[in-house]
Structure formats: structure tokens, C-alpha cells
Design an enzyme around this catalytic site. Sequence first.
Site, short mmCIF file in Angstrom:
data_model
loop_
_atom_site.label_atom_id
_atom_site.label_comp_id
_atom_site.label_asym_id
_atom_site.label_seq_id
_atom_site.Cartn_x
_atom_site.Cartn_y
_atom_site.Cartn_z
N HIS A 104 0.73 -1.31 -0.11
CA HIS A 104 -0.13 -0.28 0.09
C HIS A 104 0.75 1.36 0.14
O HIS A 104 0.42 2.31 -0.23
CB HIS A 104 -1.09 -0.16 1.04
CG HIS A 104 -0.52 0.28 2.52
ND1 HIS A 104 -0.27 -0.79 3.32
CD2 HIS A 104 -0.03 1.43 3.10
CE1 HIS A 104 0.24 -0.26 4.56
NE2 HIS A 104 0.38 1.03 4.31
N ASP A 134 0.01 -7.63 1.60
CA ASP A 134 0.55 -6.08 1.39
C ASP A 134 2.09 -6.19 1.55
O ASP A 134 2.72 -5.46 2.29
CB ASP A 134 -0.14 -5.34 2.81
CG ASP A 134 -0.03 -4.00 2.76
OD1 ASP A 134 0.23 -3.66 1.72
OD2 ASP A 134 -0.12 -3.43 3.82
N SER A 212 4.63 2.44 8.07
CA SER A 212 4.43 1.24 6.93
C SER A 212 5.47 0.87 6.25
O SER A 212 6.27 1.49 5.77
CB SER A 212 3.28 1.83 5.81
OG SER A 212 2.06 1.79 6.73
#
Length: 349
Positions: A104, A134, A212
Site C-alpha cells: 500500500h 500487502d 508502514s
Amino acid sequence: MRRSIALATVLLAAAGAGTGIYAAFSNGGTKTVVRQVTVPDAQPTAAQSSVSAATDVYNRASKGVVEITASSTASGPFGEPQTRRGQGSGFVYGADGHIVTNEHVVDGAGSVSVRFWNGATYKATVVGADASTDLAVLKVDAPASLLHPLSLGNSSALQVGQSVVAIGSPFGLEETVTAGIVSALHREMTAPNNFTISDSIQTDAAINHGNSGGPLLDLTGKVIGVNSQIESDSGGSDGVGFAIPANTVRSIASQLIRSGSVKHAYLGVGIATASGGVKLTDVRTGTPAAHAGLRVGDVVTAVDGQAVRQASQLSSAIDAKQPGDTVTLTFARSGKTKTTTVKLAERPS
């Protein structure tokens, strides 16, 4: 609300050794006595030991952590082009310039750049990305002196309560270190394409927007997870973060490097842990499970003769297969034990 994530300061404290000196004097002509007493080193407190461990992990691993900026162009309200930038973290996966991050972080990006520990920034290409887990792998042409690969640990050996350290760039603050513990294991995350990422690691190490794709490390400096999501009502760190386990990272990254894509086996069911096994909460029309005669309410107890007791175990067993593989499921229905053979399909994108 669980959110994908695209500051804590570690203070050093030291306990020192010292000496105590006292003297006895007499006015009556007696001899002066002076005595020196050595005070032993104080034992480090638990907090001091934790700080020392976090510092050690930082010194081992920080040069292998990178900041990632992903840019894309979109039309503005009047049709004018506008550049949008997203920011996340990642880590060096190989001395050949491969970088691991979250899918993402780079999804839809027209250009990607990687910033190293010394501030040097290089353009990167996306080798491959997998929305189902992901995860994404980038490739950067950077000098060998900047490439400090981090090793993957064994996430199956993790224990609840063990210490962990996260390094990343929350809010663009590069090389930020936070520390905590493994709060829970075998959690589930929802991937960007709404499939389930099983065996996820829950941690209370502070994770925020920009973390992230960054590494969650054990105290030996090995990557045991990739930070991906937080559970938060405030939008910031509330002490509940989630990381993709290292064993999943190892499998997916190697496939992305080898072929640029990943093929996942697909059963086509919704599942939940239940008494005695894994209950099917949904059987989607036209899927391998439906073709094999499975029904909502069936409780799967084994895959190819291996017992499954948790939803994550069933997910992992299917994830270990390839599209086209055949598996035998043992399940309970209306008090009777049954078996069926299922030919797995490729998971739709």
C-alpha cells in the site's frame, strides 16, 4: 478502526560506581582514622536494560532501514495535474539492492524514491507487489556502501511478551526507534484487496503513519515482521499495531524477486475459530469449496490429515499450497465426520 500506517525518544541512563569516605578525629591526640569504602556498581533497572537493548538493536539495524516516497499524478478539481506523495518505510533485503516495503506504500505510484541512513536518495523500481499480503519488493541502484541487508528471523518461534523494536519514518521523521513487546500472535489483518493476512503479530511498540513497510525487530536485530496497520480511534498510535510475519515475508519476497508476482491458492470460504476446529462462515458460489460440497456451518478439523484448531492454521495450510493443488479436508457436519477432496484455484485479484 484499523488503519494502514503510511515518536518516541529513547533516553540513555547509566548507573555509576562511587566511593564513600568517612573520617574519625579526636581532639585528645588520638590518631586520625580515615577509611574509604567502595560502593559496588548499582544493578541496572529493567527500564535501563530495555533502553540498552533498544540502543543495541538500533546500532545493528538502523543503516538497513530506509524511507520511501511514492509519487503519483492525478487530476485536480479543474482538470489540472496534481502531484500526490505518499511516504513510508522499508528495509534493505539484499546486497543487490532489493528493498522490502508494504504494497500500500507504493500502490499506484508513478515514481518511487528511497532515502538511506545518510540522506542519500535514489530512484527505485517496483520489482513486484502482492496486495494479498500487502508486501512489495523494490530495486534500487545504490552503492554497496549504502546497502546493509537485514536478516529475517523465524516468526514461528516468537513468544508473547518478548521484547521488540520498530524502526521507521513516522510522519517523515527518519530513523525513529520505538520499543515494546509482542502483545499477541496469530492475529488477522485485512489486506488491501480484502483477503486475510494470517498469523499477524500484534505489538505495543509505537507505530504511526509513515512506519508502514518498516521492520519490527527482535533483540538480535533480525526482522520478525513488517509493520503494516494500527488499531486506533484517534488515527495515531494507541498501542495496538500489527506486523506481517517474517515467514510470510520470506516466502512472498522470494517469489516477487523471482517472477514479479505471486499466485495464491484459493478455497473460497469465510472462516472463524470454533470449538473443535474451524467453522465455515461463508462458502462463496462457484469457488473450489462450493464445488467440493462444503457448506456454511461445516467445521474443518484437518487438512491432509494434519489437525487444524484455529482459523489461522487453516489459512496457513491453504497458503502453503499452489493453485491447482488438491487437498483433503476433514470436517464435521451434523455430528458426523466427513472428508472431501478440493482442487484449489488461483485467488482472484
